[in-house]
Design an enzyme around this catalytic site. Structure first.
Site, mmCIF file in Angstrom:
data_model
loop_
_atom_site.group_PDB
_atom_site.id
_atom_site.type_symbol
_atom_site.label_atom_id
_atom_site.label_comp_id
_atom_site.label_asym_id
_atom_site.label_seq_id
_atom_site.Cartn_x
_atom_site.Cartn_y
_atom_site.Cartn_z
ATOM 1 N N CYS A 28 4.379 6.412 7.773
ATOM 2 C CA CYS A 28 3.287 7.209 8.575
ATOM 3 C C CYS A 28 1.823 6.654 8.470
ATOM 4 C CB CYS A 28 3.475 8.645 7.788
ATOM 5 S SG CYS A 28 2.346 9.584 8.626
ATOM 6 N N HIS A 79 -13.441 33.766 22.913
ATOM 7 C CA HIS A 79 -13.758 33.179 24.249
ATOM 8 C C HIS A 79 -15.114 32.694 24.247
ATOM 9 C CE1 HIS A 79 -13.718 33.597 28.660
ATOM 10 N NE2 HIS A 79 -14.837 34.044 28.376
ATOM 11 N N THR A 139 0.785 -1.079 -0.043
ATOM 12 C CA THR A 139 -0.260 -0.021 -0.138
ATOM 13 C C THR A 139 0.844 1.167 0.145
ATOM 14 O OG1 THR A 139 -0.006 -0.325 2.274
ATOM 15 C CG2 THR A 139 -1.978 -0.976 1.147
HETATM 16 P P1 FAD Z 1 8.547 6.485 5.053
HETATM 17 O O1 FAD Z 1 7.142 7.125 5.597
HETATM 18 O O2 FAD Z 1 9.318 5.816 5.910
HETATM 19 O O3 FAD Z 1 8.218 5.999 3.655
HETATM 20 C C1 FAD Z 1 9.599 5.175 2.956
HETATM 21 C C2 FAD Z 1 8.725 4.330 1.878
HETATM 22 O O4 FAD Z 1 9.646 3.939 1.215
HETATM 23 C C3 FAD Z 1 8.308 3.160 2.751
HETATM 24 O O5 FAD Z 1 6.839 2.861 2.449
HETATM 25 C C4 FAD Z 1 9.165 1.929 2.123
HETATM 26 O O6 FAD Z 1 8.344 0.894 2.058
HETATM 27 C C5 FAD Z 1 9.438 2.404 0.853
HETATM 28 N N1 FAD Z 1 11.011 1.962 0.313
HETATM 29 C C6 FAD Z 1 12.132 2.001 1.001
HETATM 30 N N2 FAD Z 1 12.958 1.795 0.122
HETATM 31 C C7 FAD Z 1 12.456 1.284 -0.907
HETATM 32 C C8 FAD Z 1 12.970 0.897 -2.229
HETATM 33 N N3 FAD Z 1 14.082 0.495 -2.330
HETATM 34 N N4 FAD Z 1 12.115 0.502 -3.259
HETATM 35 C C9 FAD Z 1 10.800 0.918 -3.006
HETATM 36 N N5 FAD Z 1 10.234 1.207 -2.016
HETATM 37 C C10 FAD Z 1 11.053 1.529 -0.870
HETATM 38 N N6 FAD Z 1 5.610 11.870 12.253
HETATM 39 C C11 FAD Z 1 4.905 12.737 12.482
HETATM 40 O O7 FAD Z 1 4.890 13.844 12.063
HETATM 41 N N7 FAD Z 1 3.670 12.654 13.285
HETATM 42 C C12 FAD Z 1 3.215 11.512 13.757
HETATM 43 O O8 FAD Z 1 2.447 11.397 14.658
HETATM 44 C C13 FAD Z 1 3.966 10.553 13.662
HETATM 45 N N8 FAD Z 1 3.937 9.293 14.409
HETATM 46 C C14 FAD Z 1 4.793 8.193 14.377
HETATM 47 C C15 FAD Z 1 4.456 7.207 14.797
HETATM 48 C C16 FAD Z 1 5.217 5.928 14.732
HETATM 49 C C17 FAD Z 1 4.825 4.535 15.392
HETATM 50 C C18 FAD Z 1 6.356 6.057 13.762
HETATM 51 C C19 FAD Z 1 7.279 4.826 13.716
HETATM 52 C C20 FAD Z 1 6.634 7.090 12.937
HETATM 53 C C21 FAD Z 1 5.951 8.413 13.307
HETATM 54 N N9 FAD Z 1 5.948 9.662 12.814
HETATM 55 C C22 FAD Z 1 5.338 10.827 12.907
HETATM 56 C C23 FAD Z 1 7.142 9.516 11.684
HETATM 57 C C24 FAD Z 1 6.943 9.502 10.373
HETATM 58 O O9 FAD Z 1 6.180 8.276 10.195
HETATM 59 C C25 FAD Z 1 7.900 9.530 9.430
HETATM 60 O O10 FAD Z 1 8.668 10.921 9.672
HETATM 61 C C26 FAD Z 1 7.632 9.721 7.879
HETATM 62 O O11 FAD Z 1 6.968 8.675 7.632
HETATM 63 C C27 FAD Z 1 8.893 9.720 7.108
HETATM 64 O O12 FAD Z 1 8.316 9.874 5.595
HETATM 65 P P2 FAD Z 1 9.271 9.376 4.351
HETATM 66 O O13 FAD Z 1 8.453 9.436 3.184
HETATM 67 O O14 FAD Z 1 10.666 10.095 4.530
HETATM 68 O O15 FAD Z 1 9.554 7.954 4.807
#
Ligand code: FAD
Ligand code: NAI
Length: 465
Positions: free
Chosen positions: A42, A444, A37
């Site tokens: 996040c 308020h 998905t």
């Molecule tokens: P990610 O969301 O990690 O997405 C990266 C994606 O790349 C993944 O789906 C992975 O499958 C895919 N991928 C990786 N390598 C490859 C590849 N070689 N080929 C194809 N696909 C690949 N942040 C907030 O701001 N608010 C919150 O409330 C919050 N709550 C959180 C709660 C938890 C439990 C956790 C673990 C994190 C939370 N975060 C929160 C942090 C937030 O989830 C991350 O900062 C955010 O998802 C980062 O986004 P990103 O796109 O950089 O990476």
């Protein structure tokens, strides 16, 4: 070979926002995502499922206590299966929503694991092992992060879980030990404490929530302790032995002293996250990650021509909204526009009870910079809306430059402050003085009046009591 203006590797908040913005700007874009998905950490195993459980467990907790104060007498019964089901349904709807936005903006979701295969080339390996090559004028790395491990404590996602495991425990633990008093530990620890678990948090440092204003962190810890969460600060976990029934954790004081053991039926390891770049083929374009695994960038440009990186995989706060900011700025730069992110103005929120939210510098950072500042503070005990709602814990603190009165930081702890910190982010974006906020009419009775009153406090003319 499919040809694209931009190929984005990773479909999380960084990747999907980049892909959608690229589509909006008329760039031919593909997003490579290997998870079944879209939405990344996040939507699938981070922000969204954790907030679903925080919301549900908060209501359960309130029904168990606070409701009676309001004259509502109920005896709640936990249906954990339903609580997990509604969480899963919300997550599924959100991830489908991204698929819809991809279609709407003509973005191709290429399913599979992406690997840079040389300049301008991304190789995608599907679940069936078949590979295809995408031709990309620009490659954006948005591969995110994964939980950090701890030697001696191996995550099996059965008894010793990471955040993903803690979002789907099959039962309420009798005793949950959380390693790490950071955001994940305190949010997910709160969920299970509210549902009935005894929760002990073991933290290496002698304080909780590093990065949070120290005065706020102290108030926060006091509040969580009052709720029943136990803390072992300044403590180093040295090992964890899992059995079918539970875990024995060994630990010792960081400052030295006798080792001890703790028995738990579940352990949550939450000591930070590290960038994820496994098998990404960085070497094929000469990009080297730094010692901690982050991809070095200058305005999202890596050392390789046409290869960009955003989100958790680069330096900066590991937050979804920061990844989203990176994404928009990076794509706008690729499209020949100007992209800009002010990392000082990325708000942080801990979605516990009370909530904690802040933006800009805290007192310790200002002191370290030798900056002269004034403080305005207003407690929720003096806010009428908080009072009538019986939610008087916490305060708002505004830090302003001693000479110019420019707001340098805002630190909030209290009811629903996650929804209020944005006001300070807006004010600070426009480089407002505390007096500017102090002179803005707020409705308020609302909790938001506390923002104004704290700002008035900088010049000593707070009025509500
Ligand atoms: P990610 O969301 O990690 O997405 C990266 C994606 O790349 C993944 O789906 C992975 O499958 C895919 N991928 C990786 N390598 C490859 C590849 N070689 N080929 C194809 N696909 C690949 N942040 C907030 O701001 N608010 C919150 O409330 C919050 N709550 C959180 C709660 C938890 C439990 C956790 C673990 C994190 C939370 N975060 C929160 C942090 C937030 O989830 C991350 O900062 C955010 O998802 C980062 O986004 P990103 O796109 O950089 O990476
Ligand atoms: P974190 O960095 O917030 O906290 C980790 C904690 O573990 C720190 O207090 C650290 O001192 C402690 N620690 C490190 N090593 C330790 C050890 N060996 N023993 C005991 N304690 C140790 O990391 P966390 O909680 O894992 O979250 C990762 C990231 O996910 C966050 O930094 C945040 O960027 C993101 N996140 C954001 C949320 C939000 O915005 N509401 C919610 C959840 C996660």
């Amino acid at each position: 070979m499919a040809q694209y203006d931009v190929v984005i590797i990773g479909g999380g908040p960084g990747g999907y926002n980049a892909a959608i913005r690229a589509g909006q700007l008329g760039l031919k874009a593909a997003c490579v995502e290997m998870r079944g998905t879209l939405g990344g950490t996040c939507l699938n195993v981070g922000c969204m499922p954790s907030k679903a459980l925080l919301h549900a467990s908060e209501l359960f907790d309130a029904a168990n206590g606070e409701f009676a104060t309001l004259g509502i007498e109920v005896k709640p019964k936990l249906n954990l299966v339903q609580m997990m089901k509604q969480k899963a349904e919300s997550v599924a709807a959100l991830t489908k929503g991204i698929e819809f936005l991809f279609k709407k903006n003509k973005v191709d979701w290429v399913k599979g694991k992406g690997r840079i295969a040389g300049p301008g080339k991304v190789e995608v390996t599907g679940e069936d092992g078949a590979t295809q090559i995408l031709d990309a004028k620009n490659i954006v790395i948005a591969t995110g992060s994964e939980p950090s491990g701890l030697p001696g404590v191996s995550v099996d996602n059965d008894r010793i879980v990471d955040s993903t495991g803690a979002l789907s425990l099959p039962e309420v633990p009798k005793h949950l030990v959380v390693i790490g008093a950071g955001i994940i530990g305190l949010e997910l620890g709160s969920v299970w404490r509210r549902l009935g678990a005894k929760v002990t948090v073991v933290e290496f440092l002698d304080r909780i929530s590093p990065g949070m204003d120290a005065e706020v962190a102290k108030t926060f810890q006091r509040s969580l302790t009052k709720q029943g969460m136990e803390f072992k600060l300044g403590t180093k976990v040295t090992g964890g032995q899992a059995s079918k029934k539970g875990v024995t954790l060994t630990m010792e004081p960081v400052a030295g002293g006798a080792a001890e053991t703790l028995e738990a039926d579940y352990v949550l390891l939450a000591i930070g996250r590290r960038p994820y770049t496994e098998g990404l083929g960085l070497e094929t374009v000469g990009v080297e990650a730094d010692k901690r695994g982050f991809i070095p960038t200058d305005h999202f440009r890596t050392s390789a021509q046409g290869v960009w990186a955003i989100g958790d995989v680069i330096l900066g706060p590991m937050l979804a909204h920061k990844a989203e900011e990176d994404a928009v700025a990076c794509i706008e730069m690729i499209a020949g526009k100007y992209g800009h992110v002010d990392y000082n103005l990325v708000p942080s929120v801990v979605y516990t009870t009370p909530e904690v939210a802040w933006v800009g510098k805290n007192e310790e950072e200002l002191k370290a910079q030798g900056r002269a500042y004034k403080v305005g503070k207003f407690p929720f005990t003096a806010n009428s809306r908080a009072k009538i709602n019986h939610e008087t814990e916490g305060f708002v603190k505004v830090l302003a430059d001693a000479q110019t009165d420019e707001i340098l930081g805002a630190h909030l702890i209290g009811p629903q402050v996650s929804e209020m910190v944005g006001e300070f982010a807006v004010a600070m974006t426009f480089r407002a003085a505390s007096e500017d906020v102090a002179r803005i009419c707020h409705p308020h009775p609302t909790r938001s009046e506390a923002l104004r009153q704290a700002s008035m406090g900088v010049e000593g003319w707070t009025m509500q009591a």
